[in-house]
Design a protein around this motif. Sequence first.
Motif, PDB file in Angstrom:
ATOM      1  N   TYR A  77      -2.105  18.949  -5.829  1.00 30.49           N
ATOM      2  CA  TYR A  77      -1.662  19.233  -4.462  1.00 30.49           C
ATOM      3  C   TYR A  77      -0.149  19.041  -4.345  1.00 30.49           C
ATOM      4  O   TYR A  77       0.410  18.126  -4.952  1.00 30.49           O
ATOM      5  CB  TYR A  77      -2.332  18.280  -3.464  1.00 30.49           C
ATOM      6  CG  TYR A  77      -3.810  18.081  -3.699  1.00 30.49           C
ATOM      7  CD1 TYR A  77      -4.263  17.152  -4.626  1.00 30.49           C
ATOM      8  CD2 TYR A  77      -4.751  18.828  -2.993  1.00 30.49           C
ATOM      9  CE1 TYR A  77      -5.619  16.968  -4.853  1.00 30.49           C
ATOM     10  CE2 TYR A  77      -6.101  18.650  -3.212  1.00 30.49           C
ATOM     11  CZ  TYR A  77      -6.531  17.714  -4.139  1.00 30.49           C
ATOM     12  OH  TYR A  77      -7.873  17.545  -4.367  1.00 30.49           O
ATOM     13  N   TYR A 122       2.810  18.450  -1.366  1.00 29.12           N
ATOM     14  CA  TYR A 122       3.103  18.121   0.012  1.00 29.12           C
ATOM     15  C   TYR A 122       4.613  17.992   0.158  1.00 29.12           C
ATOM     16  O   TYR A 122       5.334  17.749  -0.815  1.00 29.12           O
ATOM     17  CB  TYR A 122       2.452  16.793   0.423  1.00 29.12           C
ATOM     18  CG  TYR A 122       0.965  16.891   0.661  1.00 29.12           C
ATOM     19  CD1 TYR A 122       0.062  16.787  -0.392  1.00 29.12           C
ATOM     20  CD2 TYR A 122       0.451  17.083   1.949  1.00 29.12           C
ATOM     21  CE1 TYR A 122      -1.311  16.881  -0.170  1.00 29.12           C
ATOM     22  CE2 TYR A 122      -0.913  17.177   2.175  1.00 29.12           C
ATOM     23  CZ  TYR A 122      -1.786  17.071   1.108  1.00 29.12           C
ATOM     24  OH  TYR A 122      -3.139  17.169   1.328  1.00 29.12           O
ATOM     25  N   GLN A 148       7.520  15.950   2.636  1.00 31.20           N
ATOM     26  CA  GLN A 148       7.704  14.881   3.614  1.00 31.20           C
ATOM     27  C   GLN A 148       9.167  14.819   4.023  1.00 31.20           C
ATOM     28  O   GLN A 148      10.030  14.495   3.206  1.00 31.20           O
ATOM     29  CB  GLN A 148       7.251  13.527   3.043  1.00 31.20           C
ATOM     30  CG  GLN A 148       7.278  12.402   4.062  1.00 31.20           C
ATOM     31  CD  GLN A 148       6.694  11.109   3.526  1.00 31.20           C
ATOM     32  OE1 GLN A 148       6.771  10.807   2.336  1.00 31.20           O
ATOM     33  NE2 GLN A 148       6.087  10.314   4.407  1.00 31.20           N
ATOM     34  N   GLN A 174       8.742  11.312   8.539  1.00 31.31           N
ATOM     35  CA  GLN A 174       7.653  12.152   9.028  1.00 31.31           C
ATOM     36  C   GLN A 174       6.409  12.020   8.146  1.00 31.31           C
ATOM     37  O   GLN A 174       6.424  11.353   7.117  1.00 31.31           O
ATOM     38  CB  GLN A 174       8.105  13.619   9.052  1.00 31.31           C
ATOM     39  CG  GLN A 174       9.298  13.884   9.934  1.00 31.31           C
ATOM     40  CD  GLN A 174       9.008  13.564  11.374  1.00 31.31           C
ATOM     41  OE1 GLN A 174       8.000  14.006  11.938  1.00 31.31           O
ATOM     42  NE2 GLN A 174       9.873  12.782  11.997  1.00 31.31           N
ATOM     43  N   GLY A 175       5.348  12.677   8.591  1.00 30.76           N
ATOM     44  CA  GLY A 175       4.119  12.706   7.810  1.00 30.76           C
ATOM     45  C   GLY A 175       4.224  13.694   6.669  1.00 30.76           C
ATOM     46  O   GLY A 175       5.283  14.281   6.421  1.00 30.76           O
ATOM     47  N   LEU A 176       3.114  13.864   5.993  1.00 32.34           N
ATOM     48  CA  LEU A 176       3.074  14.760   4.851  1.00 32.34           C
ATOM     49  C   LEU A 176       2.600  16.142   5.296  1.00 32.34           C
ATOM     50  O   LEU A 176       1.559  16.267   5.940  1.00 32.34           O
ATOM     51  CB  LEU A 176       2.123  14.223   3.778  1.00 32.34           C
ATOM     52  CG  LEU A 176       2.635  13.095   2.894  1.00 32.34           C
ATOM     53  CD1 LEU A 176       2.841  11.809   3.650  1.00 32.34           C
ATOM     54  CD2 LEU A 176       1.677  12.874   1.732  1.00 32.34           C
ATOM     55  N   PHE A 215       1.188  19.688   4.262  1.00 32.87           N
ATOM     56  CA  PHE A 215       0.476  20.340   3.163  1.00 32.87           C
ATOM     57  C   PHE A 215       1.162  21.654   2.792  1.00 32.87           C
ATOM     58  O   PHE A 215       1.487  22.475   3.656  1.00 32.87           O
ATOM     59  CB  PHE A 215      -0.965  20.620   3.586  1.00 32.87           C
ATOM     60  CG  PHE A 215      -1.736  21.476   2.632  1.00 32.87           C
ATOM     61  CD1 PHE A 215      -1.887  22.838   2.861  1.00 32.87           C
ATOM     62  CD2 PHE A 215      -2.308  20.933   1.497  1.00 32.87           C
ATOM     63  CE1 PHE A 215      -2.605  23.636   1.984  1.00 32.87           C
ATOM     64  CE2 PHE A 215      -3.030  21.723   0.613  1.00 32.87           C
ATOM     65  CZ  PHE A 215      -3.168  23.074   0.856  1.00 32.87           C
ATOM     66  N   LEU A 217       6.237  15.919  -2.670  1.00 39.26           N
ATOM     67  CA  LEU A 217       5.273  15.044  -3.333  1.00 39.26           C
ATOM     68  C   LEU A 217       4.160  15.861  -3.965  1.00 39.26           C
ATOM     69  O   LEU A 217       3.679  16.835  -3.405  1.00 39.26           O
ATOM     70  CB  LEU A 217       4.656  14.079  -2.312  1.00 39.26           C
ATOM     71  CG  LEU A 217       5.587  13.010  -1.750  1.00 39.26           C
ATOM     72  CD1 LEU A 217       5.002  12.419  -0.478  1.00 39.26           C
ATOM     73  CD2 LEU A 217       5.822  11.917  -2.767  1.00 39.26           C
TER      74      LEU A 217
END
Lengths: 109, 116
Positions: free
Chosen positions: B33, B35, B37, B41-43, B45, B91
Motif C-alpha cells: 500500500y 499512502y 501524509q 494530517q492523516g494518511l 490512500f 508511506l
Amino acid sequence: GQSLEQPSEVTAVEGAIVQINCTYQTSGFYGLSWYQQHDGGAPTFLSYNALDGLEETGRFSSFLSRSDSYGYLLLQELQMKDSASYFCAVTTGGFKTIFGAGTRLFVKA
Amino acid sequence: GAGVSQSPSNKVTEKGKDVELRCDPISGHTALYWYRQSLGQGLEFLIYFQGNSAPDKSGLPSDRFSAERTGGSVSTLTIQRTQQEDSAVYLCASSFKGQPAGYGYTFGSGTRLTVV
C-alpha cells in the motif's frame, strides 16, 4: 463522501485512562483498526475490530459498534511514552483502508 | 527483509522534475500500500497492490502519479512534473495476503518529499 471523525487532541495524566473516539461514514465496512504514530516515526498497528464488541491487548482495548458506526480506543495506565498520534482507520472494501486525521495524545506527569 | 524499507528517506526536488520513490516490502507480504501524509494530517490512500496488480488506483491524485510493482516485491511510486502541493511524507506498508485489510500493516519510515 467517506469520512472518519476523531478528536484532534486529548490530554491526560500519567497513570490515568483515556478514551479516543472514532465515528465513521463510509460506503462499505470491513473492519476498524487503530494505529499509533510517534513524531517522525512510522505508524504502528495497535488493534483491529471486525465484529461488535471489545478487543483487549494489554493496556490497550478497542471497541466497535457497527450499528452506531462508532468505535473507540481505550488506553489504561497511561505512560509518558504513550504520547503520540492515534489514527482510526476503516477498511471500506477490497484492500482499501482509509485513515482519520488522527488524535494527538499528550500525557502529562 | 526484516521490515519495510523505503528510499530515499528524504528527497528535495525542483518543481517540474520527476521523482521516483521506492518501497521494498517485508519478504512474503503480497499486499502493498502507498499512502501520503501531509504535515500534521492523516494518511491519504493512494494505491494498493495485490501481487503485481493494482485493482484500485482511485486514490492517485492526478495522472502525474503512477506506481508499479514487479516480481511481487519492490514497488516504485513515480511523480512526474512535481508541484509544491506534492510535498509530503510518502508511506509504504505491506501485509500478508491472508490478513484482513487494515489489520497489521507494517509501515516503512517513509520518504519525505519537498518540492521547491
